[in-house]
Structure formats: structure tokens, C-alpha cells
Scaffold this motif. Structure first.
Motif, short mmCIF file in Angstrom:
data_model
loop_
_atom_site.label_atom_id
_atom_site.label_comp_id
_atom_site.label_asym_id
_atom_site.label_seq_id
_atom_site.Cartn_x
_atom_site.Cartn_y
_atom_site.Cartn_z
N PRO A 1 0.81 -1.21 0.00
CA PRO A 1 0.00 0.00 0.00
C PRO A 1 0.85 1.27 0.00
O PRO A 1 0.35 2.35 -0.32
CB PRO A 1 -0.80 -0.11 1.30
CG PRO A 1 0.04 -0.97 2.18
CD PRO A 1 0.76 -1.92 1.27
N ASP A 2 2.11 1.13 0.36
CA ASP A 2 3.03 2.28 0.40
C ASP A 2 3.97 2.24 -0.80
O ASP A 2 4.33 1.18 -1.30
CB ASP A 2 3.88 2.26 1.67
CG ASP A 2 3.05 2.49 2.92
OD1 ASP A 2 1.99 3.15 2.83
OD2 ASP A 2 3.46 2.03 3.98
N ALA A 3 4.38 3.43 -1.21
CA ALA A 3 5.39 3.54 -2.25
C ALA A 3 6.67 2.88 -1.75
O ALA A 3 7.06 3.07 -0.59
CB ALA A 3 5.66 5.00 -2.58
N PRO B 1 4.00 0.14 -7.93
CA PRO B 1 2.77 0.84 -8.33
C PRO B 1 2.32 1.92 -7.35
O PRO B 1 1.79 2.96 -7.76
CB PRO B 1 1.73 -0.29 -8.42
CG PRO B 1 2.55 -1.49 -8.78
CD PRO B 1 3.83 -1.32 -8.00
N ALA B 2 2.53 1.70 -6.06
CA ALA B 2 2.14 2.73 -5.08
C ALA B 2 3.00 3.99 -5.26
O ALA B 2 2.53 5.10 -5.03
CB ALA B 2 2.25 2.19 -3.66
N THR C 1 10.21 4.00 1.88
CA THR C 1 8.78 3.80 1.73
C THR C 1 8.14 5.17 1.92
O THR C 1 8.65 6.00 2.69
CB THR C 1 8.21 2.80 2.75
OG1 THR C 1 8.51 3.27 4.07
CG2 THR C 1 8.81 1.42 2.54
N ALA C 2 7.07 5.41 1.20
CA ALA C 2 6.43 6.73 1.28
C ALA C 2 4.93 6.58 1.25
O ALA C 2 4.38 5.71 0.57
CB ALA C 2 6.89 7.60 0.11
N ARG C 3 4.29 7.47 1.99
CA ARG C 3 2.83 7.53 2.03
C ARG C 3 2.44 9.00 1.95
O ARG C 3 2.95 9.82 2.70
CB ARG C 3 2.32 6.91 3.31
CG ARG C 3 0.81 6.91 3.45
CD ARG C 3 0.38 6.17 4.67
NE ARG C 3 0.59 4.74 4.41
CZ ARG C 3 0.28 3.78 5.27
NH1 ARG C 3 -0.21 4.08 6.44
NH2 ARG C 3 0.48 2.52 4.96
#
Length: 142
Positions: A14-16, A31-32, A115-117
């Protein structure tokens, strides 16, 4: 874990998830990451991280990046850091970033994973609440 399972986890995260080698070139862009930053994998892979790092932060970013790779760890490991980033449309967004230095079998850094959100809405809402609280405190003093 077999490579197929790892690929599915990366694909469905769900996170980049972004990985850049010691040269700062992106080699993994899930894809995120496309949802968060707007760049398709074909547009991001092979590019420097500068495509998402705002220009005014690039010097500090690369100094910290090189320092972390040399040390084999980052001072932000295990933490989420809220920071500004750029998206494909050229807009500034806010993201919660997690960082890790990836070590090879020889113990030497091979690059960095992040990781990025996207937290732009939350950041703006919190900023507005802080502004309103400041105004209330000021009016209470008057």
C-alpha cells in the motif's frame, strides 16, 4: 521467501517503495510510488531521486544520502519522517518517509530504500488547526 512472493509483496504494497543505488539512480519503483508521485515506472527507473526531491532540499539530501551510505545506516532508520516532495505535476506534496540502507552480502551499502505515504491532506489539516489554535490563544490574551 521465494522471489515470486517478494515481487507480489512489492507490487501490492500500500506504500510507495523506492530503491536507489549508491549512484542515486532509481532501480525499483512500485505501483504505489506511481500513485503517490505520478511517475510511471518507465519514467522513474533510471532517473535520479531529484525527480521527487524539491530543489531547495537537494544539496542537504545528497549530503545525507552519501553520509548514510558510507556509514551503512541512517539516523532515521525505524522512524517516519514527514517531508516535502515533488510529484510529476510539479506540485509540492507531503509524504511520510521511512528509510533504510540496503547492505549486500559483503556488508557494504548497495543503496537506499524508502517507503512513502502521501500525507498532504493530514499535514494541511494539522497546519490549519495549529493556525486556528494560535489565533484563539492570541484572541484570548486580548
Amino acid at each position: 521467501m521465494d522471489p515470486t512472493t517478494a515481487a507480489v509483496l512489492l507490487e501490492q504494497s500500500p506504500d510507495a517503495v523506492i530503491f536507489a543505488g549508491i549512484d542515486g539512480l532509481i532501480t525499483v519503483w512500485n505501483p504505489a510510488a506511481q500513485r503517490v508521485f505520478g511517475f510511471a515506472p518507465a519514467e522513474a527507473i533510471g532517473q535520479r531521486l531529484d525527480i521527487i526531491v524539491p530543489e531547495q532540499f537537494r544539496s542537504a539530501h545528497w549530503t545525507g544520502y552519501d553520509r548514510a551510505l558510507e556509514a551503512g545506516k541512517t539516523k532515521y532508520e525505524g522512524q517516519a519522517l514527514t517531508t516535502r516532495a515533488n510529484n510529476k505535476a510539479g506540485e509540492t506534496i507531503y509524504v511520510d518517509l521511512g528509510f533504510s540502507i540496503v547492505l549486500g552480502a559483503d556488508g557494504k551499502a548497495t543503496g537506499a530504500m524508502a517507503t512513502a505515504r502521501d500525507c498532504t491532506e493530514r499535514f494541511n489539516r494539522d497546519r490549519e488547526m495549529r493556525r486556528e489554535l494560535r489565533e484563539l490563544k492570541e484572541s484570548a490574551k486580548a
